[in-house]
Write a protein that holds these residues in place. Sequence first.
Motif, PDB file in Angstrom:
ATOM      1  N   UNK A   1       0.748  -1.202  -0.022  1.00 27.36           N
ATOM      2  CA  UNK A   1       0.130  -0.083   0.195  1.00 27.36           C
ATOM      3  C   UNK A   1       0.736   1.213  -0.051  1.00 27.36           C
ATOM      4  N   UNK A   2       2.166   1.262   0.776  1.00 33.23           N
ATOM      5  CA  UNK A   2       2.823   2.283   0.763  1.00 33.23           C
ATOM      6  C   UNK A   2       3.395   2.829  -0.467  1.00 33.23           C
ATOM      7  N   UNK A   3       4.070   1.783  -1.119  1.00 34.58           N
ATOM      8  CA  UNK A   3       4.746   1.884  -2.626  1.00 34.58           C
ATOM      9  C   UNK A   3       3.439   2.215  -3.418  1.00 34.58           C
ATOM     10  N   UNK A   4       2.371   1.817  -3.506  1.00 32.56           N
ATOM     11  CA  UNK A   4       1.267   2.243  -4.770  1.00 32.56           C
ATOM     12  C   UNK A   4       1.001   3.687  -4.263  1.00 32.56           C
ATOM     13  N   UNK A   5       1.141   3.989  -2.868  1.00 31.19           N
ATOM     14  CA  UNK A   5       0.479   5.421  -2.951  1.00 31.19           C
ATOM     15  C   UNK A   5       1.415   6.480  -3.062  1.00 31.19           C
ATOM     16  N   UNK A   6       2.667   6.074  -3.020  1.00 34.71           N
ATOM     17  CA  UNK A   6       3.762   7.000  -3.469  1.00 34.71           C
ATOM     18  C   UNK A   6       3.694   6.912  -4.978  1.00 34.71           C
TER      19      UNK A   6
END
Length: 313
Positions: free
Chosen positions: A194-199
């Motif tokens: 989720x963190x990498x997709x958010x970025x």
Amino acid sequence: MWYNDCTLCNPSRLPGLPPQKVADYTGDPLLGKEMYERKFPTAFYKKNLRITSRFFNSGSVLFISDKGKREERMMAEEMNMGEVVMVVDDNKEIVYSISELLKYEGYRVIPAYDGMEALNLLEQNPVDLILLDVMMPRLNGLSALMKLREKYRIPVIILSAKTEESDKVSGLVLGADDYVEKPYNPAELMARVKAHLRRYRAWGGELPKENDDQIINGGLVLDKKQRIVLVEGEEVRLTATEYKILELLMEHPGQVFSSEQIYENVWQESANYTVENTVMVHIRHIREKIEIDAKKPRYVKVVWGIGYKMEKY
């Protein structure tokens, strides 16, 4: 409801396991008995408990109550907007396990079982993130990573066993955005996805570019002009002192600073015997704000007996 690292529920370890032990984790004696006897299809649906994902390599099992299941899935799908994650691993059970968890969170999944298949599928399908194993037949993960980085900038998370330290380092050098150690915790894996997709969304599918006003390290962006810090595209609130400490470490990635050096640089005062505890408390607060798991920090690392450093990505 999460039951992380529930090794008691690992199907490969069920023979010889007392049914009461499984019952203690599920609250259902009959479920424990049926799992003990390897009657999985029946056991999986007992008393509104549904095992949606089995992490065979870690022994972790995810139990989700059927109550509100449909609403939760709809909310997850709306939040994740049908983003596509490719899961690449030659172990089909692992691919299945991760795929089921991703689907439950609302992502679409493309499975692949070696690097060559992954590259072929990538040519034919839009993909927003890749989970990539290292040791695979035909074309291993690192070779596949080199080839895909020639054309694509999508986030890649390496799946690496603890014993493959060199693979993790090589993966990051070759362009991987992150790594997750096997056996992996399901909650941590999803948090990183989720963190990498958010970025990736925040920067419009492009990685941020460093300039005189910004320091960039992995998913961290420190903007000197606006005096803000972004973590995976989202702003986090730091105190003035926390900001200065993080700025010092990010300006010198890989360099180890003692507590005394950090104190003198940030506080602009001579260090005394109390500064070690003062700096330690601020470092802990910084980790709680910028790390996915403050207990297993990715960025701010301690070098025992010496001080702290910013890991370079």
